[in-house]
Write an enzyme that holds these catalytic residues in place. Structure first.
Site, short mmCIF file in Angstrom:
data_model
loop_
_atom_site.label_atom_id
_atom_site.label_comp_id
_atom_site.label_asym_id
_atom_site.label_seq_id
_atom_site.Cartn_x
_atom_site.Cartn_y
_atom_site.Cartn_z
N SER A 235 -9.62 -5.77 25.15
CA SER A 235 -10.25 -6.69 24.20
C SER A 235 -11.63 -6.18 23.76
O SER A 235 -12.33 -5.51 24.52
CB SER A 235 -10.41 -8.07 24.84
OG SER A 235 -9.16 -8.63 25.12
N GLN A 257 -15.05 -12.40 26.03
CA GLN A 257 -14.15 -11.25 26.00
C GLN A 257 -14.29 -10.38 27.23
O GLN A 257 -13.33 -9.81 27.72
CB GLN A 257 -14.39 -10.43 24.74
CG GLN A 257 -14.03 -11.14 23.46
CD GLN A 257 -12.62 -11.69 23.49
OE1 GLN A 257 -11.64 -10.95 23.49
NE2 GLN A 257 -12.49 -13.01 23.52
N HIS A 260 -11.93 -10.89 30.17
CA HIS A 260 -10.52 -10.52 30.04
C HIS A 260 -10.14 -9.37 30.96
O HIS A 260 -9.08 -9.37 31.58
CB HIS A 260 -10.22 -10.08 28.59
CG HIS A 260 -9.68 -11.16 27.73
ND1 HIS A 260 -8.52 -11.85 27.99
CD2 HIS A 260 -10.13 -11.68 26.56
CE1 HIS A 260 -8.29 -12.73 27.05
NE2 HIS A 260 -9.25 -12.66 26.17
N GLU A 325 -12.04 -5.54 16.97
CA GLU A 325 -10.96 -6.52 17.05
C GLU A 325 -11.47 -7.89 16.60
O GLU A 325 -10.88 -8.54 15.74
CB GLU A 325 -10.43 -6.59 18.48
CG GLU A 325 -9.35 -7.61 18.70
CD GLU A 325 -8.97 -7.76 20.17
OE1 GLU A 325 -7.89 -8.31 20.43
OE2 GLU A 325 -9.76 -7.35 21.05
N HIS A 326 -12.54 -8.36 17.23
CA HIS A 326 -13.17 -9.64 16.88
C HIS A 326 -14.58 -9.36 16.37
O HIS A 326 -15.34 -8.63 17.01
CB HIS A 326 -13.27 -10.56 18.09
CG HIS A 326 -11.99 -10.81 18.80
ND1 HIS A 326 -11.64 -10.14 19.97
CD2 HIS A 326 -10.95 -11.64 18.52
CE1 HIS A 326 -10.45 -10.57 20.38
NE2 HIS A 326 -10.01 -11.47 19.52
N ASP A 359 -8.76 -17.78 19.47
CA ASP A 359 -7.80 -17.50 20.53
C ASP A 359 -6.78 -18.62 20.68
O ASP A 359 -5.63 -18.37 21.05
CB ASP A 359 -8.52 -17.32 21.87
CG ASP A 359 -9.05 -15.91 22.06
OD1 ASP A 359 -8.64 -15.01 21.31
OD2 ASP A 359 -9.87 -15.71 22.98
N GLU A 413 13.83 19.13 -10.24
CA GLU A 413 13.73 19.21 -8.78
C GLU A 413 14.82 20.09 -8.19
O GLU A 413 14.93 20.21 -6.96
CB GLU A 413 13.80 17.82 -8.17
CG GLU A 413 12.55 16.96 -8.46
CD GLU A 413 12.50 15.69 -7.64
OE1 GLU A 413 13.54 15.31 -7.04
OE2 GLU A 413 11.42 15.09 -7.57
N HIS A 418 22.55 15.43 -8.62
CA HIS A 418 21.89 14.20 -9.03
C HIS A 418 22.00 14.03 -10.55
O HIS A 418 22.34 12.96 -11.06
CB HIS A 418 20.39 14.25 -8.64
CG HIS A 418 20.11 13.91 -7.21
ND1 HIS A 418 20.58 14.67 -6.18
CD2 HIS A 418 19.38 12.90 -6.66
CE1 HIS A 418 20.15 14.15 -5.03
NE2 HIS A 418 19.42 13.06 -5.30
#
Length: 439
Positions: A235, A257, A260, A325-326, A359, A413, A418
């Site tokens: 975290s 955090q 965690h 992340e945050h 959260d 190509e 094709h």
């Protein structure tokens, strides 16, 4: 003790850096995956005995029963059930806005042409929910609700038990969120079961949800056989705060955090030397008060930082380079700065919006990119549980109108077959006569 530094004393790319230790996780996980792939339920039950203290002689069932759901609701009590339901309502309201529609184009400038895209839900999704040092019913809601909104037909959850019992809050959250089936198995072996299928646990199309290093490594190894959401790291929180912020609040947010994981990162970037000093003091005062003080202490000492920048705009630019992340933007008039933010998993605006709201309750997803990957990836959403296919339709006249251009493109190509698939339809030749032997 956390360090205070001036901006520029450490490269931004190293602010959330962790020391990598060589482990045998990769080899261990590889062996577990192979075992479950070959031996199915028997391997899973063996691992339940080994890691989860399960006595399989007492009628142990890998799948959670309806009776266990009923017991879980009684165990958690009405207050938590009500909070889970209100959180689920907020999460549902937010994620419903993410739904995408199929589309069809039939424009006047391209007569005879119909093109479009269909958005369809995945058939089966597996959700991993941890059950080790902490159990997170919030993760159940955050992963299951977007999947159900997307229209996933079967949502299968795996989570470790303790002596055959699953955390009742996890079961209650799963029932509220609409999970179809739950199995009492965790670790890399649970990821293997979802990826390959066993006699009891169905093979799924995608696996989402957080886990420890073994779970993350297992998700990495099965990717390609099934889809995964992301490989999430420890975290992270980065708080941008001006000198008017309450240092007690800032420190509390950082510790939200840090508790965690010992490898979690909590960083403050401020334009105030005074705030930097008082937050440092507050961290030292608050850490001993926490039940998870040992974890928070290691996180703050090893990965915590306080950076003093020249201005709030400079602090936001630091945040953009780090892509946390945050990201908390603890300033007056935070919406004045919102357009300056480019890279973050989830942003919390103002001095009354701690990250913990996200959260659990505010509605946006808490499954977020870490390790700087917010520069190119996004939070978990309804998009993660759908796939798209596209289609085209041409009338004969519409095909003839573009056949020469498309054939020319194909020849450029070097792909003559094709080109011929276009021209063969436009030559006006009669259908060939086939020998009787081909009928």
């Amino acid at each position: 003790m956390i360090k205070i530094m001036k901006y520029g004393q450490v490269p931004n790319s190293e602010i959330f850096a962790r020391v990598s230790e060589k482990t045998d996780v990769e080899d261990t996980v590889s062996a577990i995956l192979a075992d479950v792939k070959e031996n199915g339920d028997a391997a899973l039950i063996s691992y339940c005995q080994k890691f989860d203290d399960v006595n399989t002689e007492e009628g142990f069932s890998l799948e959670v029963t309806e009776k266990e759901f009923e017991e879980a609701f009684e165990a958690v009590g009405p207050r938590l059930v009500e909070v889970l339901k209100r959180a689920a309502s907020n999460i549902t309201a937010f994620h419903k806005e993410q739904t995408r529609s199929s589309f069809i184009l039939n424009t006047d400038n391209r007569p005879g042409v119909i093109i479009g895209q269909k958005v369809v839900p995945l058939d089966k999704v597996g959700l991993y929910v941890p059950g080790g040092t902490a159990a997170y019913p919030s993760s159940v809601l955050m992963n299951a609700i977007p999947a159900k909104i997307a229209g996933v037909k079967e949502l299968v959850m795996v989570t470790p038990s303790k002596a055959g019992k699953v955390n009742p809050a996890i079961l209650a959250a799963a029932k509220i969120a609409g999970v179809n089936r739950i199995f009492k198995v965790g670790g890399a072996q649970a990821i293997a079961a979802l990826a390959f299928g066993t006699e009891t646990i169905p093979k799924v199309d995608k696996i989402t949800g957080p886990g420890n290093a073994y779970v993350a490594e297992a998700k990495k190894q099965v990717f390609g056989k099934v889809a995964i959401d992301m490989i999430a790291g420890p975290s992270e929180i980065l708080v941008v705060a001006d000198g008017t912020c309450n240092p007690e609040f800032v420190a509390a947010d950082m510790l939200s955090q840090a508790e965690h994981d010992k490898m979690a990162s909590a960083v403050l970037v401020t334009d105030s030397q005074d705030l930097a000093m008082t937050v440092k003091f507050e961290l030292e005062r608050q850490i001993p008060l926490l039940p998870r003080a040992e974890i928070a202490r290691a996180s703050i000492d090893d990965y915590g930082k306080i950076i003093v920048a020249d201005s709030i705009s400079a602090a936001i630019e630091i945040a953009n380079e780090i892509a946390p992340e945050h990201l908390e933007l603890c300033v007056d008039n935070p919406f004045d700065y919102l357009d300056q933010i480019r890279h973050a998993g989830s942003v919390f605006l103002g001095k009354n919006c701690p990250e913990a709201l996200g959260d659990y309750f505010s509605g946006p997803n808490h499954t977020l990119p870490t390790g700087g990957t917010a520069r190119f990836s996004s939070p978990l959403s309804v998009d993660d549980f759908v796939k798209k296919y596209q289609y085209s339709y041409y009338t004969e006249e519409a095909l003839k109108a573009v056949a020469d251009d498309v054939a020319f493109f194909a020849e450029a190509e070097g792909l003559s077959a094709h080109a011929r698939s276009l021209t063969v339809r436009c030559t006006g030749r009669k259908k060939p006569e086939y020998p009787l032997s081909v009928h």
